[in-house]
Structure formats: C-alpha cells, structure tokens
Enzyme design. Sequence first.
Site, PDB file in Angstrom:
ATOM      1  N   THR A  37       0.821  -1.210   0.000  1.00  0.00           N
ATOM      2  CA  THR A  37       0.000   0.000   0.000  1.00  0.00           C
ATOM      3  C   THR A  37       0.853   1.256   0.000  1.00  0.00           C
ATOM      4  O   THR A  37       0.455   2.295  -0.535  1.00  0.00           O
ATOM      5  CB  THR A  37      -0.941  -0.029   1.225  1.00  0.00           C
ATOM      6  OG1 THR A  37      -1.797  -1.152   1.070  1.00  0.00           O
ATOM      7  CG2 THR A  37      -1.778   1.222   1.346  1.00  0.00           C
ATOM      8  N   TYR A  40      -8.137   1.173  -3.792  1.00  0.00           N
ATOM      9  CA  TYR A  40      -6.831   1.465  -4.381  1.00  0.00           C
ATOM     10  C   TYR A  40      -6.191   0.168  -4.830  1.00  0.00           C
ATOM     11  O   TYR A  40      -6.662  -0.921  -4.519  1.00  0.00           O
ATOM     12  CB  TYR A  40      -5.917   2.186  -3.368  1.00  0.00           C
ATOM     13  CG  TYR A  40      -5.470   1.277  -2.250  1.00  0.00           C
ATOM     14  CD1 TYR A  40      -6.296   1.010  -1.158  1.00  0.00           C
ATOM     15  CD2 TYR A  40      -4.221   0.649  -2.286  1.00  0.00           C
ATOM     16  CE1 TYR A  40      -5.910   0.155  -0.145  1.00  0.00           C
ATOM     17  CE2 TYR A  40      -3.824  -0.208  -1.274  1.00  0.00           C
ATOM     18  CZ  TYR A  40      -4.669  -0.448  -0.213  1.00  0.00           C
ATOM     19  OH  TYR A  40      -4.284  -1.301   0.780  1.00  0.00           O
ATOM     20  N   THR A  98       1.592  -4.436   4.263  1.00  0.00           N
ATOM     21  CA  THR A  98       1.493  -4.754   5.685  1.00  0.00           C
ATOM     22  C   THR A  98       0.853  -6.120   5.959  1.00  0.00           C
ATOM     23  O   THR A  98       1.021  -6.671   7.040  1.00  0.00           O
ATOM     24  CB  THR A  98       0.684  -3.667   6.419  1.00  0.00           C
ATOM     25  OG1 THR A  98      -0.637  -3.628   5.858  1.00  0.00           O
ATOM     26  CG2 THR A  98       1.361  -2.323   6.300  1.00  0.00           C
ATOM     27  N   ASP A  99       0.126  -6.666   4.970  1.00  0.00           N
ATOM     28  CA  ASP A  99      -0.623  -7.903   5.226  1.00  0.00           C
ATOM     29  C   ASP A  99       0.279  -9.061   5.667  1.00  0.00           C
ATOM     30  O   ASP A  99      -0.069  -9.832   6.563  1.00  0.00           O
ATOM     31  CB  ASP A  99      -1.404  -8.335   3.977  1.00  0.00           C
ATOM     32  CG  ASP A  99      -2.581  -7.415   3.684  1.00  0.00           C
ATOM     33  OD1 ASP A  99      -2.902  -6.564   4.538  1.00  0.00           O
ATOM     34  OD2 ASP A  99      -3.186  -7.546   2.606  1.00  0.00           O
ATOM     35  N   LYS A 149       0.403  -7.913  12.966  1.00  0.00           N
ATOM     36  CA  LYS A 149      -0.634  -7.027  12.440  1.00  0.00           C
ATOM     37  C   LYS A 149      -1.899  -7.324  13.224  1.00  0.00           C
ATOM     38  O   LYS A 149      -2.444  -8.422  13.151  1.00  0.00           O
ATOM     39  CB  LYS A 149      -0.843  -7.249  10.937  1.00  0.00           C
ATOM     40  CG  LYS A 149      -1.811  -6.240  10.339  1.00  0.00           C
ATOM     41  CD  LYS A 149      -1.895  -6.294   8.816  1.00  0.00           C
ATOM     42  CE  LYS A 149      -2.735  -5.125   8.328  1.00  0.00           C
ATOM     43  NZ  LYS A 149      -2.824  -5.020   6.874  1.00  0.00           N
ATOM     44  N   GLU A 190      -3.230 -28.306  28.295  1.00  0.00           N
ATOM     45  CA  GLU A 190      -4.230 -29.375  28.131  1.00  0.00           C
ATOM     46  C   GLU A 190      -3.763 -30.444  27.155  1.00  0.00           C
ATOM     47  O   GLU A 190      -4.200 -31.583  27.219  1.00  0.00           O
ATOM     48  CB  GLU A 190      -5.540 -28.758  27.617  1.00  0.00           C
ATOM     49  CG  GLU A 190      -6.462 -28.278  28.717  1.00  0.00           C
ATOM     50  CD  GLU A 190      -7.768 -27.754  28.131  1.00  0.00           C
ATOM     51  OE1 GLU A 190      -8.746 -28.516  28.117  1.00  0.00           O
ATOM     52  OE2 GLU A 190      -7.805 -26.590  27.693  1.00  0.00           O
TER      53      GLU A 190
HETATM   54  N1  ASP Z   1      -2.798  -5.474   0.826  1.00  0.00           N
HETATM   55  C1  ASP Z   1      -1.769  -4.515   1.144  1.00  0.00           C
HETATM   56  C2  ASP Z   1      -0.454  -5.270   1.167  1.00  0.00           C
HETATM   57  O1  ASP Z   1      -0.202  -5.980   2.084  1.00  0.00           O
HETATM   58  C3  ASP Z   1      -2.055  -3.859   2.432  1.00  0.00           C
HETATM   59  C4  ASP Z   1      -0.994  -2.916   2.927  1.00  0.00           C
HETATM   60  O2  ASP Z   1       0.092  -2.805   2.420  1.00  0.00           O
HETATM   61  O3  ASP Z   1      -1.296  -2.219   3.931  1.00  0.00           O
HETATM   62  O4  ASP Z   1       0.310  -5.116   0.252  1.00  0.00           O
END
Ligand code: ASP
Length: 355
Positions: free
Chosen positions: A39, A52, A118-119, A191, A312
């Site tokens: 992103t 986007y 970020t994923d 995350k 457990e």
């Molecule tokens: N889908 C995007 C990615 O991981 C989300 C992000 O970058 O925040 O590339």
Amino acid sequence: MKTIQKHFKLIVTSLFLLINVTLVAQNLPNIIVCATGGTIAGAGASSTGSAYTSGQVKIEAMIDAVPNIRKLANLKGEQTANVGSQDMSVSVWLTLANRINELLASKDVDGIVVTHGTDTQEETAYFLNLVIKSDKPVVLTGSMRPSTALSAEGPLNLYNAVAVAANPKAKGYGVMVVMNHEIHSAHNVKKMITTPVQTFQSPEEGMLGKVSFGDVQFFHKPHGLHTTSSKFSITGVKELRRVDIVYGCADMSTDLMDIMVKAGAKGIVIAGVGDGNMNAGTLEAIKKITKAGVPVVRASRVPIGTVLLKGEVNDEEYGSVSSMELNPQKARVLLMLALLNKPSRADLQKMFLEY
Ligand code: ASP
C-alpha cells in the site's frame, strides 16, 4: 566549439566533485531501499475513497516524495518486486534475502530498508530475521494508506525507517519493523487491526523503541536467536517445503490435515483454539500424521499469548510441538526453514524455544 565543450566538462566535473565532497563531509551512512510494493506504493482514484491498488509507485519516486530524507543517508533504491503483500511468495523471500546478504557483505552498505505491504510484513520480517547474516540494521516499513490518500502516512514511515537503518545504535537488533513512530522486533510484531495506522503491535513484549521524525530511541533488545546468531542459511536454497495452516474452530473437520498432506504438505501448523487446542478427532489425526513423519506445530488462533508446553495437550503423546509465542503464520516460516533439514520432534521443539 571545442573550447565550449572543454568549459562545460570542467563545470560538470567541478560540480560532481563539490557534491561528492559535501556528501563525504556530512559522512552520511549508505542505505539501500529494497522495494517490494504494498500500500505504501499504492494508488487510488480518490484521496478520500478506500479503493486502491497496491504496488503502483516505483521506489525512486517514493524516495523523492519524502522531504529531507536524503539528509539522513545516501540512499539508493532497488525494485525487488512490486506486489501487494497478499501475493508475497517464498521465491521473492529468497531473492530478497540473498540480495540483502550480498549488499550487507559490502563495507559500502550500512543498512537496508525494505518497503513492503502490511498484510504479510511480519512473515517477511521474521523470515529475514532468521536468514540474514549481518548485524547491520534491516528495517521493514509500509503504510496503511495508499500514496494518493488524504493523510497518507507512507512518507513519514519511510523517513523514520531510514532514520533507524542509518542509526549506529540500531546494529545488532535483528530485523525490525518501523511504522507509526514505533520500532518492533521481527519476532514479536503482529498485524493486529485490519486497516487503521496503529495496526502493528508487539503485545507480548512491547515495542523495541520509538522513532519520532527521525529521532531514534531504543528501550530493550529483541527476544530469540536472529541474524548472526541464527543457524539457518539459505545459501544454495532454491525453494522451501510446503507447510500449510489449519484453522481451528468448534466442531472442526478432522480430515483437513490428511487432505493437505495428500496435496504435498510436508509440515502442518494448527491455529488451534485457546492454548493451541483442538477437538479429539483432530488430536487423533495429529498422532497419525506425526507417526508418518509429518511434523505438526500447535499455535493459536488467539492473537496474544504463549502456547504452553504442558497445558491441556500433551505434545509427547501426539507427537506435536508448541509454537510458544509464535503465531501460526510465523510458526509456518520457522517450520519451513527447519524442514531444510530433518529435525526430530525434540530438535523442532528446541527451535521453537530458541527462535
Ligand atoms: N494489501 C496490502 C499489502 O499488504 C495492504 C498494505 O500494504 O497495507 O500489500
């Protein structure tokens, strides 16, 4: 004509020397930014809409969009990939890690920044943490808002990531994630929230430090073996073995692991309920699969906490191991690297305790 050319050459050479002298005088560290998309490099049609596409902006344009960033370091960008990190792959991990190892082996490179979606950023960070053979800083960053959005936070995240990578204090901390003014260790970072900017957190042990408009402060050292103390090496490795994740739930289907193994999985991670738990049928399936030589790691679908060694589930009885505080997706990374060899159950459990 010749005289004009001579003068022009002289002016260009003097300018070049002047620029070089200025850079050397400032004694700036040399940082390479390896871009992979996400992103932070995303663009959309509207600055207030949520739609986007990731990975649209090239690295040099991203660097040029950040005011004063070239005052922190001599920067060079490399485009390693340009994907949304939902499409990150083992093949890109290997390319990226080999390139970072190559760059950091040079005395002319002081640190690396990786821009990344970020994923799956925590998975890439943890993978690099285990296979990079240098104590120079490696810092991942990204953003939650695309470059075209109102209040896009990518430029400041990139600025802060470069500030951390360029800071001599950051040596020896292993691979880090810098977002939203915070410095996190690859081992702990998760995350935690789908879209807000405060998504990355280290709920078990807290952030390593803070970085505010380039001002870097560390609080504590990271947990676990990493980089120069890690035994894992990807030298000559062309691929990793397939490891799949099974998601636990009430009345979960007990044949999922069999299906995965038939499809080619060489290891299984279970995102168990609670303390890495699962129903009786799945426990029996684990016993069968581990007896057949396929390792099974118990992690948890609960976002925070450690999967106890003696809770457990008695791992010795079922042949499984506990992921400790690694979440399922990071446990998968460690298991894939462990499967470069043939670890016993005891060896595997030791790895999950040490890394
Ligand atoms: N889908 C995007 C990615 O991981 C989300 C992000 O970058 O925040 O590339």
